[in-house]
Write an enzyme that holds these catalytic residues in place. Sequence first.
Site, PDB file in Angstrom:
ATOM      1  N   CYS A 254       0.826  -1.209   0.000  1.00 42.09           N
ATOM      2  CA  CYS A 254       0.000   0.000   0.000  1.00 42.09           C
ATOM      3  C   CYS A 254       0.860   1.259   0.000  1.00 42.09           C
ATOM      4  O   CYS A 254       1.366   1.671   1.045  1.00 42.09           O
ATOM      5  CB  CYS A 254      -0.920  -0.017   1.221  1.00 42.09           C
ATOM      6  SG  CYS A 254      -1.861   1.493   1.389  1.00 42.09           S
TER       7      CYS A 254
ATOM      8  N   CYS B  47      -0.463   4.109   2.172  1.00 43.64           N
ATOM      9  CA  CYS B  47      -0.269   3.940   3.617  1.00 43.64           C
ATOM     10  C   CYS B  47       1.196   4.177   3.993  1.00 43.64           C
ATOM     11  O   CYS B  47       1.489   4.809   4.998  1.00 43.64           O
ATOM     12  CB  CYS B  47      -0.615   2.524   4.073  1.00 43.64           C
ATOM     13  SG  CYS B  47      -2.062   1.818   3.324  1.00 43.64           S
ATOM     14  N   ASP B  48       2.120   3.653   3.203  1.00 40.07           N
ATOM     15  CA  ASP B  48       3.513   3.585   3.642  1.00 40.07           C
ATOM     16  C   ASP B  48       4.471   4.479   2.855  1.00 40.07           C
ATOM     17  O   ASP B  48       5.636   4.617   3.232  1.00 40.07           O
ATOM     18  CB  ASP B  48       4.007   2.131   3.539  1.00 40.07           C
ATOM     19  CG  ASP B  48       3.177   1.210   4.421  1.00 40.07           C
ATOM     20  OD1 ASP B  48       2.701   1.684   5.465  1.00 40.07           O
ATOM     21  OD2 ASP B  48       2.997   0.038   4.059  1.00 40.07           O
TER      22      ASP B  48
END
Length: 308
Positions: A132, A135-136
């Site tokens: 992701c 997200c990261d």
Amino acid sequence: MEKIIIIGSGPAGYTAAIYAARANLNPLLIEGPQLGGQLTITTEVENFPGYPDGVEPFQMMDDLRRQAERFGTRFVSGSVTKVNLSGDVKTIVVEDETTYETQSVIIATGASAKFLGIESEETYRGRGVSACATCDGFFYRKKTVAVVGGGDTACEEATYLAGLCEKVYLIVRKPFLRASQIMQDRVLTNPKIEVLFEHNTLRLTGEGKVQGADLIYRKGEADEQERHIAIDGFFLAIGHQPNTALFKDFVQLDAEGYIVVKEGQQTTCNGVFAAGDCCDPHYRQAIVAAGSGCKATMDAERYLKSLK
Ligand code: NDP
């Protein structure tokens, strides 16, 4: 006894709930481990009708949730851990604790990201390996990363990461991208993205975290060649696996695990309907998921009427 339980909080689940609530079915929606579904891990939604300027995924999912709530949907947070869907009364267990009984069920559990299956992917999970970018990606500002895949997800993630990172490799196993033309153009014209066509990943390397990847070019061909790239992050974007394992004893799944639906959104089990990515190997779009959520509720409503 519930009339209808909806499992999943993506566009399919929330749309099913909006329709069920407006049909006075007093739906209960179990939100699952990822509130808002997969869409919440994308960057921006540009292709959902009604948002001409695009929309933040969390905003869109919150809008859908509020719309479902407005008509009386009740929400339960937590994951379904066990089901029994046979017979007229179906049981759904949440977090091994609470058991709900219901006359009908809509499964809208979506799909999850796939991994390559190489050993080092597990070794470095959470230490440089991610599925992701949204997200990261933040952890890799001004660093070098690789994205694997040649579809829309991979192109979207590579473009997003190029906005944060120094350099992005896109590792594509075929000699072409499978993504839509607009996404291909964005990738191929971005000076920070280097597309490595016909490359596969052999292993990840590094001390305690990802520091590099060993790749193979044109595996099995006369000009096959190994190559090492130095990277700080490795992002998977190679497709998804439907989240349907819990239901396999009650509804028919296809060879890839997608729920088989017939006559609208009806599964092979009476009173059980499916919507969204858990039963859609082809389109996998939020708007299609939302449409199938609507259809699933209309089918469930007809089924509930037939019981009376
Ligand atoms: P896709 O199935 O479309 O693409 C998967 C990609 O990963 C392909 O390039 C595939 O290669 C590659 N791949 C699969 N397995 C491996 C492997 N073991 N090793 C290396 N590469 C591998 O998945 P997406 O998640 O990209 O997209 C799913 C659907 O969602 C599509 O319909 C897409 O259009 C849609 N989507 C739309 C978006 C938008 O419109 N904004 C954004 C994101 C997704 P190969 O081509 O060789 O099979």
